[in-house]
Design a protein around this motif. Structure first.
Motif, PDB file in Angstrom:
ATOM      1  N   ILE A 267      95.147  73.115  31.541  1.00 33.71           N
ATOM      2  CA  ILE A 267      94.556  74.419  31.218  1.00 33.71           C
ATOM      3  C   ILE A 267      95.562  75.539  31.504  1.00 33.71           C
ATOM      4  O   ILE A 267      95.753  76.438  30.683  1.00 33.71           O
ATOM      5  CB  ILE A 267      93.251  74.644  32.014  1.00 33.71           C
ATOM      6  CG1 ILE A 267      92.194  73.625  31.575  1.00 33.71           C
ATOM      7  CG2 ILE A 267      92.722  76.059  31.802  1.00 33.71           C
ATOM      8  CD1 ILE A 267      90.918  73.670  32.388  1.00 33.71           C
ATOM      9  N   ALA A 268      96.216  75.458  32.671  1.00 39.31           N
ATOM     10  CA  ALA A 268      97.186  76.499  33.029  1.00 39.31           C
ATOM     11  C   ALA A 268      98.278  76.585  31.970  1.00 39.31           C
ATOM     12  O   ALA A 268      98.645  77.667  31.506  1.00 39.31           O
ATOM     13  CB  ALA A 268      97.798  76.204  34.396  1.00 39.31           C
TER      14      ALA A 268
ATOM     15  N   LEU B   7      89.835  82.500  30.156  1.00 34.02           N
ATOM     16  CA  LEU B   7      90.851  82.946  31.116  1.00 34.02           C
ATOM     17  C   LEU B   7      92.066  83.547  30.405  1.00 34.02           C
ATOM     18  O   LEU B   7      92.676  84.486  30.905  1.00 34.02           O
ATOM     19  CB  LEU B   7      91.283  81.786  32.008  1.00 34.02           C
ATOM     20  CG  LEU B   7      90.225  81.319  33.007  1.00 34.02           C
ATOM     21  CD1 LEU B   7      90.759  80.176  33.857  1.00 34.02           C
ATOM     22  CD2 LEU B   7      89.792  82.469  33.914  1.00 34.02           C
TER      23      LEU B   7
ATOM     24  N   ASN C  25      92.190  85.383  27.672  1.00 38.15           N
ATOM     25  CA  ASN C  25      91.984  86.783  27.317  1.00 38.15           C
ATOM     26  C   ASN C  25      91.781  87.674  28.534  1.00 38.15           C
ATOM     27  O   ASN C  25      92.197  88.831  28.531  1.00 38.15           O
ATOM     28  CB  ASN C  25      90.823  86.906  26.336  1.00 38.15           C
ATOM     29  CG  ASN C  25      91.275  86.630  24.928  1.00 38.15           C
ATOM     30  OD1 ASN C  25      91.932  85.625  24.680  1.00 38.15           O
ATOM     31  ND2 ASN C  25      90.968  87.530  24.012  1.00 38.15           N
TER      32      ASN C  25
ATOM     33  N   LEU D  35      93.232  87.218  31.474  1.00 37.66           N
ATOM     34  CA  LEU D  35      94.577  87.434  32.014  1.00 37.66           C
ATOM     35  C   LEU D  35      95.365  88.400  31.140  1.00 37.66           C
ATOM     36  O   LEU D  35      96.113  89.248  31.631  1.00 37.66           O
ATOM     37  CB  LEU D  35      95.329  86.106  32.073  1.00 37.66           C
ATOM     38  CG  LEU D  35      95.285  85.368  33.400  1.00 37.66           C
ATOM     39  CD1 LEU D  35      96.046  84.055  33.294  1.00 37.66           C
ATOM     40  CD2 LEU D  35      95.908  86.220  34.506  1.00 37.66           C
ATOM     41  N   TRP D  36      95.188  88.247  29.843  1.00 44.84           N
ATOM     42  CA  TRP D  36      95.859  89.135  28.909  1.00 44.84           C
ATOM     43  C   TRP D  36      95.451  90.575  29.164  1.00 44.84           C
ATOM     44  O   TRP D  36      96.281  91.487  29.174  1.00 44.84           O
ATOM     45  CB  TRP D  36      95.490  88.744  27.488  1.00 44.84           C
ATOM     46  CG  TRP D  36      96.652  88.665  26.588  1.00 44.84           C
ATOM     47  CD1 TRP D  36      97.822  89.362  26.708  1.00 44.84           C
ATOM     48  CD2 TRP D  36      96.782  87.839  25.440  1.00 44.84           C
ATOM     49  NE1 TRP D  36      98.671  89.021  25.702  1.00 44.84           N
ATOM     50  CE2 TRP D  36      98.061  88.099  24.907  1.00 44.84           C
ATOM     51  CE3 TRP D  36      95.958  86.932  24.798  1.00 44.84           C
ATOM     52  CZ2 TRP D  36      98.521  87.458  23.758  1.00 44.84           C
ATOM     53  CZ3 TRP D  36      96.419  86.306  23.672  1.00 44.84           C
ATOM     54  CH2 TRP D  36      97.686  86.560  23.150  1.00 44.84           C
TER      55      TRP D  36
ATOM     56  N   PRO E 283      96.604  91.630  20.905  1.00 46.86           N
ATOM     57  CA  PRO E 283      97.153  92.370  22.027  1.00 46.86           C
ATOM     58  C   PRO E 283      98.667  92.429  21.859  1.00 46.86           C
ATOM     59  O   PRO E 283      99.257  91.541  21.263  1.00 46.86           O
ATOM     60  CB  PRO E 283      96.790  91.506  23.234  1.00 46.86           C
ATOM     61  CG  PRO E 283      95.781  90.536  22.750  1.00 46.86           C
ATOM     62  CD  PRO E 283      95.979  90.373  21.293  1.00 46.86           C
TER      63      PRO E 283
ATOM     64  N   TYR F 298      94.357  79.098  41.129  1.00 41.87           N
ATOM     65  CA  TYR F 298      95.519  78.438  40.515  1.00 41.87           C
ATOM     66  C   TYR F 298      95.600  78.750  39.024  1.00 41.87           C
ATOM     67  O   TYR F 298      96.660  79.071  38.495  1.00 41.87           O
ATOM     68  CB  TYR F 298      95.417  76.923  40.745  1.00 41.87           C
ATOM     69  CG  TYR F 298      96.335  76.120  39.863  1.00 41.87           C
ATOM     70  CD1 TYR F 298      97.702  76.030  40.152  1.00 41.87           C
ATOM     71  CD2 TYR F 298      95.858  75.459  38.734  1.00 41.87           C
ATOM     72  CE1 TYR F 298      98.550  75.305  39.339  1.00 41.87           C
ATOM     73  CE2 TYR F 298      96.697  74.736  37.916  1.00 41.87           C
ATOM     74  CZ  TYR F 298      98.040  74.659  38.211  1.00 41.87           C
ATOM     75  OH  TYR F 298      98.875  73.948  37.404  1.00 41.87           O
ATOM     76  N   LEU F 299      94.442  78.695  38.353  1.00 43.02           N
ATOM     77  CA  LEU F 299      94.430  78.919  36.905  1.00 43.02           C
ATOM     78  C   LEU F 299      94.796  80.356  36.545  1.00 43.02           C
ATOM     79  O   LEU F 299      95.302  80.617  35.467  1.00 43.02           O
ATOM     80  CB  LEU F 299      93.052  78.584  36.325  1.00 43.02           C
ATOM     81  CG  LEU F 299      92.728  77.103  36.228  1.00 43.02           C
ATOM     82  CD1 LEU F 299      91.347  76.885  35.640  1.00 43.02           C
ATOM     83  CD2 LEU F 299      93.769  76.382  35.380  1.00 43.02           C
ATOM     84  N   LEU F 300      94.523  81.282  37.454  1.00 44.18           N
ATOM     85  CA  LEU F 300      94.874  82.674  37.162  1.00 44.18           C
ATOM     86  C   LEU F 300      96.315  82.990  37.545  1.00 44.18           C
ATOM     87  O   LEU F 300      96.940  83.856  36.957  1.00 44.18           O
ATOM     88  CB  LEU F 300      93.934  83.626  37.899  1.00 44.18           C
ATOM     89  CG  LEU F 300      92.517  83.714  37.333  1.00 44.18           C
ATOM     90  CD1 LEU F 300      91.636  84.560  38.224  1.00 44.18           C
ATOM     91  CD2 LEU F 300      92.539  84.282  35.921  1.00 44.18           C
TER      92      LEU F 300
ATOM     93  N   SER G 251      99.100  80.580  38.104  1.00 41.25           N
ATOM     94  CA  SER G 251     100.255  79.841  37.597  1.00 41.25           C
ATOM     95  C   SER G 251     100.682  80.256  36.182  1.00 41.25           C
ATOM     96  O   SER G 251     101.868  80.250  35.899  1.00 41.25           O
ATOM     97  CB  SER G 251     100.030  78.329  37.702  1.00 41.25           C
ATOM     98  OG  SER G 251      99.023  77.935  36.824  1.00 41.25           O
ATOM     99  N   PRO G 252      99.755  80.657  35.293  1.00 47.11           N
ATOM    100  CA  PRO G 252     100.253  81.115  33.984  1.00 47.11           C
ATOM    101  C   PRO G 252     101.214  82.300  34.112  1.00 47.11           C
ATOM    102  O   PRO G 252     102.183  82.389  33.359  1.00 47.11           O
ATOM    103  CB  PRO G 252      98.974  81.525  33.250  1.00 47.11           C
ATOM    104  CG  PRO G 252      97.923  80.679  33.830  1.00 47.11           C
ATOM    105  CD  PRO G 252      98.282  80.556  35.282  1.00 47.11           C
ATOM    106  N   LEU G 253     100.943  83.184  35.075  1.00 41.97           N
ATOM    107  CA  LEU G 253     101.830  84.343  35.228  1.00 41.97           C
ATOM    108  C   LEU G 253     103.233  83.910  35.654  1.00 41.97           C
ATOM    109  O   LEU G 253     104.219  84.542  35.307  1.00 41.97           O
ATOM    110  CB  LEU G 253     101.250  85.326  36.247  1.00 41.97           C
ATOM    111  CG  LEU G 253      99.908  85.933  35.858  1.00 41.97           C
ATOM    112  CD1 LEU G 253      99.409  86.866  36.948  1.00 41.97           C
ATOM    113  CD2 LEU G 253     100.030  86.690  34.549  1.00 41.97           C
TER     114      LEU G 253
ATOM    115  N   LEU H  55     104.466  80.864  34.905  1.00 43.94           N
ATOM    116  CA  LEU H  55     105.050  80.024  33.851  1.00 43.94           C
ATOM    117  C   LEU H  55     105.523  80.840  32.647  1.00 43.94           C
ATOM    118  O   LEU H  55     106.404  80.418  31.917  1.00 43.94           O
ATOM    119  CB  LEU H  55     104.019  78.999  33.368  1.00 43.94           C
ATOM    120  CG  LEU H  55     103.641  77.892  34.339  1.00 43.94           C
ATOM    121  CD1 LEU H  55     102.494  77.054  33.776  1.00 43.94           C
ATOM    122  CD2 LEU H  55     104.841  76.995  34.593  1.00 43.94           C
TER     123      LEU H  55
END
Lengths: 198, 264, 268
Positions: free
Chosen positions: A19-20, A65, A67, A69-70, B4, B157-159, B161-163, B165
């Motif tokens: 997911i990440a 998540l 959108n 985070l965006w 966006p 973690y889900l919020l 780690s994307p930042l 990566l």
């Protein structure tokens, strides 16, 4: 404050990492294909992939998540469309569950189904929050249909549908071809793959 | 769906500062956005409410030291929207009756104009409220607040780690583009050819990362991500009884407004 | 084809130049190594040869023709570029299709594609794996697939960025064989590498970059004897050169064979 039920269900670490990664994929793939100058955003490629690989709940969470985070890092407007992104993931997961990602043609049909559900959720948001206009190129379609005498609701439905059709079908096809090309090793770990595509 | 803006790298909108807005608990700021949204879309209608909220948000931005940044971002994201909104609705809205002015045979109407202004005011109120959050909350603070409040660590973690990566992904994307162009990938042919070119660009990005991800998930297992028991973190987010009370007040206001909307 | 670089300068936006006044000549059929530590500008220079990057100043000529207005797609038929990580390019479900990707993009006739792919696969002992999914193979096997797919493009110039990274000794022997084949076909090969042992054995001429400047251009033997040059470029002498220096051999050996010859000569 109550926590959403979804988050209580434990995902395996593989699913979490998937997911990440998919969230980043949603955010970045547009840049990858920008050099082709196609009217395609591919901002739901990760969501649809997770839907196929890990089911509707994980797929929906990926979209939501992404959108949110965006909204946090670049444009708060994106957060308003989080429900749309979520529905895309859920529908992709359901399509995969009912065998609609088995062949290339079925993947195209899944893309069409996703476009329809995308419109069902996006149209009200676009209509009530944005008065049907979002400041993007798609507004020209709205203007054109309005000028033809359609009402705002009809114009927005047409705009959302046409501006997403190619994108969602292309995304579904790409996701299908990627899942097909997954190495056996990875496919075995993500056990759902086999039931979804063969 | 609007696109966006695609920003390269890890550019978050956060602006470092020490104001009260920066120190405020992230959940308070989030609930404030929600409250604003509910007031606008479920509460009392009318421009005075919207103008009041926009002014209030403006004052808060001023005291938080992020007014200029917010002003600039508002212009950037609302200017095209404003232009499209006013022209399209002014000329083409279905309810248009009263002509304000005309260019030859093109008539600009009052109903469409009022409708456009109203939508813009509503959007402005919600957008300014969310900017207060986005400009004054470091993503790391939000994530710490989430884990401290006892939410599952997987969400944090889900919020987060994307930042981390995202910049790596941007680098890889440039390399893949370069690699496939070097192999003669046709990126300038007709529509169908360019469509087919999507596949060799997207496939290496996803497959390469998925293969690598398998290893990452093993690493997560070792770090005990699914281990039971409370997790601890380095960053602590200041909270107070006053702030907690404010949170509950906003929460109940939101519920009341929604109930009011349903039974109206 | 002859490559001529004249006073190439390149910088990312307004920063310090990554390439600072680089000039060099490479003859048709020559095999050259580009060495230097990370960030010295090797890969940046390589990307100028096929138009991925354009110089801020200076000219690049291939066979006397300026390439600054040629598109990457057109130059890809002249200069093939192997990227370090095979996973940045592998996009097909079959090894055979992957290797045929470049030649197909270059619109070669069907028959020629078949021959080129078969030859390249054979060079890296990939024929038995031609129907496999590349991602079911190991990393070094994918690296061989990547090398084969670059060689199959049959371009007169090849640039290989770290071709030996991740390969085992047996695979390096395959690579050496492929380089011999390229020499017989009179192809120009530029190798970017940190593998000094590999370079000492196989490449007669080296170009050293440090801080975006050309510090040395000449015979590999000379480069590896020049301690101050190696220090500036952050490079280590190859093991065989160190061994040979340790035994005070007058002419440092570049290959194990040379070392033994020196040894026997002294023993006489």
């Amino acid at each position: 404050m109550a926590r959403p039920e979804i988050l209580k269900s434990k995902f395996s670490s593989v699913t979490l990492a998937l997911i990440a990664f998919a969230i980043v994929l949603n955010m970045a793939t547009g840049q990858l294909v920008s050099l082709l100058k196609l009217p395609i955003f591919l901002d739901s490629i990760g969501t649809i992939l997770v839907g196929i690989l890990a089911g509707p709940i994980a797929g929906g969470l990926t979209g939501l998540l992404t959108n949110l985070l965006w909204g946090l890092i670049s444009s708060p407007v994106a957060a308003a469309f989080a429900p749309v992104a979520m529905v895309i993931g859920v529908i992709a997961g359901l399509c995969a569950r009912y065998g609609l990602f088995k062949t290339c043609w079925l993947a195209i049909i899944s893309g069409l189904i996703i476009t329809v559900f995308n419109a069902i959720v996006a149209v009200p948001i676009r209509l009530y929050m944005f008065g049907g206009i979002t400041g993007s190129g798609a507004d020209f379609i709205t203007a054109y249909t309005l000028a033809l005498g359609k009402d705002l609701f009809g114009s927005v439905v047409i705009t959302v549908f046409t501006s997403n059709l190619l994108d969602k079908v292309a995304t579904a096809l790409l996701a299908w071809s990627i899942v097909k090309a997954l190495p056996e090793r990875t496919a075995n770990r993500l056990s759902r793959v086999k039931s979804a595509t063969t | 769906m609007p696109q966006p803006e695609k920003q390269s790298g890890n550019a978050t909108l956060f602006i470092a500062g020490k104001s009260w807005l920066h120190r405020l608990h992230p959940f308070n700021k989030l609930l404030y956005i929600l409250l604003t949204g509910v007031i606008i879309y479920a509460g009392p209608k009318g421009w005075p409410v919207e103008v009041f909220l926009i002014t209030l948000n403006g004052i808060m931005a001023l005291t938080g030291g992020v007014f200029t940044a917010a002003w600039r971002l508002l212009w950037r994201s609302l200017l095209p929207l404003t232009l499209f909104m006013i022209t399209i609705h002014g000329f083409l809205h279905a309810d248009n009756r009263i002509i304000l002015f005309s260019f030859g045979r093109l008539h600009f109407y009052q109903e469409g104009f009022v409708f456009a202004i109203n939508v813009l005011l509503q959007l402005n109120a919600v957008l300014t409220a969310s900017l207060l959050f986005v400009f004054c909350t470091h993503p790391a603070d939000l994530i710490s607040a989430i884990s401290q409040a006892g939410w599952p660590p997987s969400l944090a973690y889900l919020l987060s780690s994307p930042l981390l990566l995202l910049p790596l992904m941007h680098t890889r994307i440039r390399t893949i583009q370069a690699a496939q162009r070097s192999r003669g990938l046709d990126s300038e042919g007709n529509f169908f050819k360019r469509f087919l070119a999507l596949f060799p660009l997207v496939t290496p990005l996803v497959l390469g990362a998925l293969v690598e991800m398998e290893q990452r998930s093993i690493a997560l297992e070792i770090r005990g991500f699914n281990a039971p028991g409370p997790t601890t973190s380095w960053r602590t987010i200041a909270d107070s009884t006053g702030q907690q009370a404010a949170r509950w007040t906003m929460f109940f206001l939101i519920i009341l407004l929604i109930i009011g909307r349903i039974f109206r | 084809m002859q490559i001529r670089l004249e006073n190439i300068i390149f910088r990312y936006s307004a920063g310090v130049p990554v390439l600072n006044d680089i000039s060099l000549d490479i003859k048709k059929g020559e095999r050259v190594a580009l060495i230097g530590h990370n960030g010295s500008g090797k890969t940046t220079l390589a990307k100028h040869l096929n138009g991925l990057l354009r110089p801020a100043a200076g000219t690049i000529r291939i066979d006397g023709r300026k390439t600054d207005t040629e598109s990457v797609a057109r130059l890809s038929g002249i200069v093939a570029l192997l990227f370090q990580n095979p996973d940045d390019m592998i996009a097909k479900r079959r090894v055979w299709d992957e290797v045929a990707f470049g030649p197909k993009n270059l619109a070669y006739p069907e028959g020629r594609i078949k021959i080129l792919v078969a030859e390249s696969l054979a060079l890296f002992e990939l024929l038995p794996l031609q129907d496999c999914n590349p991602y079911d193979l190991g990393y070094s096997e994918r690296k061989r697939v990547a090398l084969a797919s670059i060689i199959a493009m049959d371009t007169p110039i090849l640039v290989l960025d770290e071709p030996t990274a991740g390969m085992d000794p047996r695979e390096i022997v395959l690579l050496t064989g492929a380089l011999e084949k390229l020499r017989e076909d009179y192809k120009t090969v530029i190798i970017i590498s940190h593998d000094m042992d590999f370079i000492a054995e196989l490449v007669p001429r080296v170009i050293c970059l440090a801080g975006g400047k050309k510090r040395f251009d000449g015979l590999v033997r000379q480069a590896f004897q020049d301690q101050s040059l190696l220090a500036v470029c952050g490079l280590l002498q190859p093991q065989i050169v160190r061994l040979s220096t340790y035994f005070r051999q007058t002419e440092p050996a570049l290959t194990p064979v040379e070392f033994l010859e020196n040894w026997q000569r002294r023993a006489k």
